[in-house]
Design an enzyme around this catalytic site. Structure first.
Site, mmCIF file in Angstrom:
data_model
loop_
_atom_site.group_PDB
_atom_site.id
_atom_site.type_symbol
_atom_site.label_atom_id
_atom_site.label_comp_id
_atom_site.label_asym_id
_atom_site.label_seq_id
_atom_site.Cartn_x
_atom_site.Cartn_y
_atom_site.Cartn_z
ATOM 1 N N LYS A 25 11.260 9.126 -1.729
ATOM 2 C CA LYS A 25 12.159 9.006 -0.572
ATOM 3 C C LYS A 25 12.897 7.673 -0.571
ATOM 4 O O LYS A 25 14.119 7.622 -0.369
ATOM 5 C CB LYS A 25 11.350 9.163 0.719
ATOM 6 C CG LYS A 25 12.149 8.895 2.000
ATOM 7 C CD LYS A 25 11.249 9.025 3.225
ATOM 8 C CE LYS A 25 12.016 8.675 4.507
ATOM 9 N NZ LYS A 25 11.146 8.831 5.720
ATOM 10 N N SER A 75 -0.354 12.052 -12.874
ATOM 11 C CA SER A 75 -1.354 13.046 -12.466
ATOM 12 C C SER A 75 -2.591 12.855 -13.340
ATOM 13 O O SER A 75 -3.127 11.755 -13.407
ATOM 14 C CB SER A 75 -0.781 14.464 -12.560
ATOM 15 O OG SER A 75 -0.490 14.824 -13.893
ATOM 16 N N VAL A 117 -9.100 7.975 -20.241
ATOM 17 C CA VAL A 117 -8.578 6.670 -20.654
ATOM 18 C C VAL A 117 -9.539 5.592 -20.163
ATOM 19 O O VAL A 117 -10.014 5.639 -19.023
ATOM 20 C CB VAL A 117 -7.162 6.429 -20.076
ATOM 21 C CG1 VAL A 117 -6.634 5.069 -20.521
ATOM 22 C CG2 VAL A 117 -6.204 7.539 -20.507
ATOM 23 N N ASP A 121 0.871 -1.174 0.000
ATOM 24 C CA ASP A 121 0.000 0.000 0.000
ATOM 25 C C ASP A 121 0.904 1.218 0.000
ATOM 26 O O ASP A 121 1.671 1.437 0.944
ATOM 27 C CB ASP A 121 -0.898 -0.018 1.236
ATOM 28 C CG ASP A 121 -1.926 1.098 1.233
ATOM 29 O OD1 ASP A 121 -1.689 2.141 0.594
ATOM 30 O OD2 ASP A 121 -2.977 0.936 1.896
ATOM 31 N N THR A 167 -10.180 2.805 -18.446
ATOM 32 C CA THR A 167 -9.603 1.965 -17.399
ATOM 33 C C THR A 167 -10.689 1.634 -16.375
ATOM 34 O O THR A 167 -11.767 2.237 -16.386
ATOM 35 C CB THR A 167 -8.441 2.672 -16.679
ATOM 36 O OG1 THR A 167 -8.956 3.804 -15.962
ATOM 37 C CG2 THR A 167 -7.369 3.126 -17.659
#
Length: 237
Positions: A114, A130, A175, A58, A177
């Protein structure tokens, strides 16, 4: 020569799955990560490659993100999003309900950067996803627009701070999906048909359209801090 290794968060469905299929067909090693063990199993069956690995993770949990980088990688891509509760009017806005999209797309991207940075080989890249809502927002979509817009700003800052690692954003338009099943339900086909008529290219996107655009960002070593728009001309209309 080391085989290219790409980690795809959200790779068990939609655009991420199409990207995994494209990369495997080109000989890359691919790791796909998803919250859903069922989707991972289904993806593994459909891709059927000994160069594929799956990880249940996750992106909103830092320990899960850290586990993705137990070995070196060349590129990291995230298409993950939790869109449940993302669309709601400002006057009735419930922060807790909308937090899923913020955590999965923006905070998740920060955590990914990170932990990816120390694990990426020279020439490596991070690609975030995005979307058109940042440039063509809609009523009830203020949080989605804000998060998508923030990703572009984060990518520019990260491209400087993490250099020479390249950080870019892919911004898809409409799109076809599974996310449209959540947005439109049984009206998905009619919704997408209407949207196709509005676009200069005359159709909505396919997952493989976005996959090919992501590969272009990954492989071009002279692109960083950039948003690549794969939206069928949506920003023009």
């Amino acid at each position: 020569m080391t085989t290219e290794h790409v980690i795809i968060v959200g790779g068990s469905s939609g655009m991420g799955l199409a990207l995994a299929e494209t990369l495997l067909s080109e000989g890359s090693e691919v790791t796909i990560a998803s919250r859903s063990p069922e989707r991972l199993e289904e993806a593994a069956r459909s891709l059927a490659s000994d160069r594929l690995r799956t990880v249940q993770a996750d992106i909103t949990h830092e320990n899960d993100v850290a586990r993705l980088f137990n070995e070196p990688a060349d590129h990291v891509v995230t298409t993950a999003v939790d869109g449940a509760g993302a669309y709601q009017p400002i006057a009735e806005f419930d922060v807790d309900t909308a937090r899923g999209v913020l955590d999965s797309k923006l905070i998740g991207a920060v955590l990914l950067a990170k932990h990816a940075a120390p694990a990426l080989r020279p020439g490596g890249s991070i690609t975030l996803t995005s979307g058109i809502a940042a440039y063509r927002p809609s009523p009830r979509g203020s949080m989605v627009a804000a998060v998508n817009g923030a990703l572009a700003s984060f990518a520019r800052a990260a491209a400087l701070e993490l250099a020479p690692i390249r950080v870019n954003v892919i911004s898809p338009g409409w799109v076809d999906t599974p996310v449209w099943d959540l947005i439109s339900g049984s009206g998905k086909a009619a919704t997408l048909a209407a949207k196709a008529e509005a676009l200069p290219v005359g159709r909505v996107g396919r997952p493989e359209d976005i996959a090919h655009a992501i590969v272009a960002l990954m492989r071009n070593g002279f692109i960083t801090g950039t948003v690549l728009h794969a939206d069928g001309g949506h920003r023009l209309v």
